[in-house]
Scaffold this motif. Structure first.
Motif, PDB file in Angstrom:
ATOM      1  N   ASN A 156       2.000   1.811  -3.450  1.00  0.00           N
ATOM      2  CA  ASN A 156       0.927   2.430  -4.229  1.00  0.00           C
ATOM      3  C   ASN A 156       0.894   3.932  -3.993  1.00  0.00           C
ATOM      4  O   ASN A 156       0.725   4.721  -4.919  1.00  0.00           O
ATOM      5  CB  ASN A 156      -0.436   1.864  -3.823  1.00  0.00           C
ATOM      6  N   LEU A 157       1.037   4.312  -2.729  1.00  0.00           N
ATOM      7  CA  LEU A 157       0.930   5.729  -2.392  1.00  0.00           C
ATOM      8  C   LEU A 157       2.116   6.529  -2.910  1.00  0.00           C
ATOM      9  O   LEU A 157       1.975   7.686  -3.292  1.00  0.00           O
ATOM     10  CB  LEU A 157       0.810   5.897  -0.883  1.00  0.00           C
TER      11      LEU A 157
ATOM     12  N   TRP B 264       0.823  -1.218   0.000  1.00  0.00           N
ATOM     13  CA  TRP B 264       0.000   0.000   0.000  1.00  0.00           C
ATOM     14  C   TRP B 264       0.850   1.257   0.000  1.00  0.00           C
ATOM     15  O   TRP B 264       0.498   2.258  -0.619  1.00  0.00           O
ATOM     16  CB  TRP B 264      -0.991  -0.008   1.166  1.00  0.00           C
ATOM     17  N   ASP B 265       1.962   1.179   0.713  1.00  0.00           N
ATOM     18  CA  ASP B 265       2.844   2.348   0.728  1.00  0.00           C
ATOM     19  C   ASP B 265       3.464   2.560  -0.653  1.00  0.00           C
ATOM     20  O   ASP B 265       3.637   3.700  -1.097  1.00  0.00           O
ATOM     21  CB  ASP B 265       3.935   2.172   1.792  1.00  0.00           C
TER      22      ASP B 265
ATOM     23  N   ALA C  40       3.481   6.152  -5.642  1.00  0.00           N
ATOM     24  CA  ALA C  40       3.192   6.466  -7.039  1.00  0.00           C
ATOM     25  C   ALA C  40       2.325   7.712  -7.143  1.00  0.00           C
ATOM     26  O   ALA C  40       2.355   8.420  -8.141  1.00  0.00           O
ATOM     27  CB  ALA C  40       2.495   5.288  -7.717  1.00  0.00           C
ATOM     28  N   ALA C  41       1.561   8.003  -6.078  1.00  0.00           N
ATOM     29  CA  ALA C  41       0.694   9.186  -6.097  1.00  0.00           C
ATOM     30  C   ALA C  41       1.451  10.441  -5.693  1.00  0.00           C
ATOM     31  O   ALA C  41       0.866  11.506  -5.582  1.00  0.00           O
ATOM     32  CB  ALA C  41      -0.498   8.975  -5.174  1.00  0.00           C
TER      33      ALA C  41
END
Lengths: 341, 265
Positions: A224-225, A221-222, A227-228
């Motif tokens: 994924n974040l 999840w980190d 990438a944001a």
């Protein structure tokens, strides 16, 4: 209209299905690889040797030659692909690979040092150990620079490129001083090969490649974040600097473990994550396992092809991976309509 | 209540924020306005914990944020960045689901998925839920980023130029959304704004920054004056009223002789 929640779950199920499909494909490639080889041990014979026979030539060929090679190919492929996905996530750069931060050239330098200076102590473990040590040294150098300046992707990539040049010129210098035999050995190492691996090497490599996997999944999840964007990630409670630093350490460890026994195997770590991403998107919870499996399949297929299509000559693995990886990658790149980075 | 107390921020030789004192109350929209480079974004980043202030405190409901863990902080303050880089493909649903990160350990729970689905539905993003975030228009992207902050389920929302890249209709839609969220969920929103008229139209209070300091603050009527705009922006303007909100019409840069004549005396 169907509930969005249900739609999303269907979407996740499809991703899961793709991963299952990859496992099946990998298994298929293993079966093919197991039955192919220089000796005449064929399809059914090899399975008999695998499960029933305890002695004999077929048993020896399957258990001592083919199977270790297969297992190592899968391990190396999984490791490189996993490390590639992690590097691409933490450096937020689709061009990143296990080798971006100069890790290949520094571990190559490690191998060169071992080959040139070992003299009578020459052993495969010495080369592997030295390659491993230098791979980690490169990542520690990057971390040092990142700590001193800032842990942004740009700083790390620039530092990595500088380190790459440093170590490849050091390698060239040593090659220039080396004898013909030594240079031959070095060239061979840079091609990458699975010829010299046995169960002991597999044991060492599997521990180092598989141990970090749960940690990577925990961090999906980190990733994924990240990438944001760093800011969004920080605002959502992610310790960006720590995740990036630890990511570099783990991914370097996996890379070093994957290549120290086999030499440089290019392209897999770059291309496997992209193939996975094209099919199932950017959620790392699914992306990490999928790209690891794709990496395993690609390396195993490449190695099987390399040792059978031109038998008894064996084409070095590093060369074959590029030969089959590049056209496949181009195909996907053309087929996919949208720009995705 | 969120309160910023004696906040200083700067890099080695430059001070960007000087001694800021700001309070943000439940059910209120506060706009931070001011020229480019005056520290609006920096202020928001200090409050969300993206950067650490050199001095001063940010208190949320009586708790000092510098003593909170990142995750605890992220459960209190949501942040909507100006834009979100997207190098890798991600669906709208996943982009909003990211807002649940402070509540997720391994995998999002059923409740997380339902929360996201509800938010997408209420914000009219249902139809694009499984589209790629990168392929959306600017207005849709902004709504998705807003949806992410809503998914974060915080009492305070900070938005950095939420309308900067949007057309008129999307500007209205996004601000209406924020406004209705603030009123119905009794959260509080702090907006860094460029457009003074939108800021005046939608906010309960405004803070005008100039060179990192609070130049003036208060209700839009008090902040939007000819004198303030002249001294902070260096622009001559006329102020009119519409539906009880002041709005400005810039007429030219201050100090320009022709215009100055019109407005002096």
């Amino acid at each position: 209209m169907q509930d969005i929640c249900e739609q999303y779950k269907d979407f996740s199920t499809r991703k899961l299905f793709f991963i299952v499909l990859l496992v099946v494909v990998l298994f298929g490639v293993v079966l093919i690889a197991l039955s192919q080889g220089a000796s005449s041990v064929g399809f059914f014979e090899s399975f008999k040797a695998l499960f029933r026979q305890k002695t004999g030539l077929a048993h020896a060929i399957v258990w001592e030659l083919r199977l270790p090679r297969i297992v190592m190919a899968i391990l190396v492929g999984c490791g490189l692909a996993l490390a590639g996905s992690v590097f691409q996530a933490i450096l937020r750069n689709p061009l990143a690979s296990p080798y971006t931060l100069g890790i290949a050239s520094s571990s190559g330098f490690g191998a060169v040092v071992a080959i040139i200076f070992s003299g009578s102590y020459y052993s495969q473990y010495l080369i592997a150990g030295s390659a491993f040590f230098f791979a980690l040294l490169a990542s520690l150098l990057i971390l040092g620079i990142a700590k001193f300046k800032s842990a942004t992707p740009e700083t790390m990539i620039l530092a990595g490129i500088a380190i790459m040049f440093l170590f490849s010129s050091l390698s060239s210098l040593l090659q220039y001083m080396g004898t013909v035999e030594e240079v031959h050995e070095i060239v061979f190492w840079f091609f990458g090969s699975l010829s010299k691996v046995g169960w002991k090497e597999i044991g060492v490599a599997s521990v180092m490649i598989l141990l970090p996997v749960p940690v990577m999944l925990r961090w999906s999840w980190d990733f994924n974040l990240l990438a944001a964007g760093d800011e969004s990630a920080k605002a959502l409670g992610v310790n960006v600097t720590r995740i990036r630093m630890c990511g570099v350490v783990f991914a370097s460890l996996i890379t070093a473990a994957a290549i120290c026994f086999t030499g440089v195997i290019g392209f897999i770590g770059l291309v496997a994550p992209h193939i996975a991403r094209m099919v199932i998107g950017g959620d790392h919870w699914f992306l990490l396992p999928a790209s690891a499996l794709i990496g395993g399949i690609l390396v195993l297929a490449a190695d099987t092809l390399g040792r059978t299509c031109w038998a008894p000559q064996i084409i070095p693995l590093g060369i074959v991976t590029s030969f089959i990886g590049v056209p496949f990658f181009f195909y996907l790149l053309m087929k996919k309509k949208r720009e995705y980075w | 209540m969120l309160s910023v107390d004696g906040l200083f921020f700067g890099y080695k030789n430059t001070t960007i924020l000087k001694n800021l004192e700001i309070e943000l109350h439940q059910g209120e929209i506060l706009s931070i306005v001011g020229p480019n480079g005056t520290g609006k974004t920096t202020l928001l980043k200090c409050i969300t914990g993206i950067i650490k202030p050199n001095k001063g405190t940010v208190m949320i409901d009586g708790r000092d944020t510098s003593r909170m863990s990142r995750m605890a902080h992220a459960k209190c303050v949501g942040y909507v960045p100006q834009s979100s880089p997207s190098k890798f493909p991600i669906t709208v649903f996943d982009a909003v689901l990211m807002g649940r990160r402070p509540y997720i350990t391994w995998k999002p729970s059923e409740k997380d998925l339902e929360t996201v689905a509800d938010i997408l539905k209420s914000m009219d993003l249902e139809d694009i839920a499984l589209r790629d975030f990168d392929q959306l228009s600017g207005g849709q992207k902004q709504k998705v980023l807003l949806a992410r902050a809503v998914a974060q389920d915080t009492d305070y929302l900070l938005l950095d130029e939420p309308t900067s890249n949007l057309d008129l209709k999307h500007q209205m839609e996004v601000l209406e959304m924020i406004s209705s969220m603030v009123k119905t969920n009794s959260v509080a929103a702090m907006l860094a704004m460029h457009d003074l008229n939108l800021a005046s139209r939608f906010s309960d209070r405004m803070v005008m920054l100039n060179a990192g300091e609070i130049f003036c603050s208060g209700e839009p009527q008090q902040v939007m004056t000819i004198e303030n705009i002249r001294s902070v922006y260096g622009v001559e303007a006329t102020i009119s009223q519409a539906n009880g909100h002041p709005y400005i019409l810039p007429t030219g840069p201050a100090g320009h002789s022709g215009i100055k004549k019109c407005f002096s005396s």
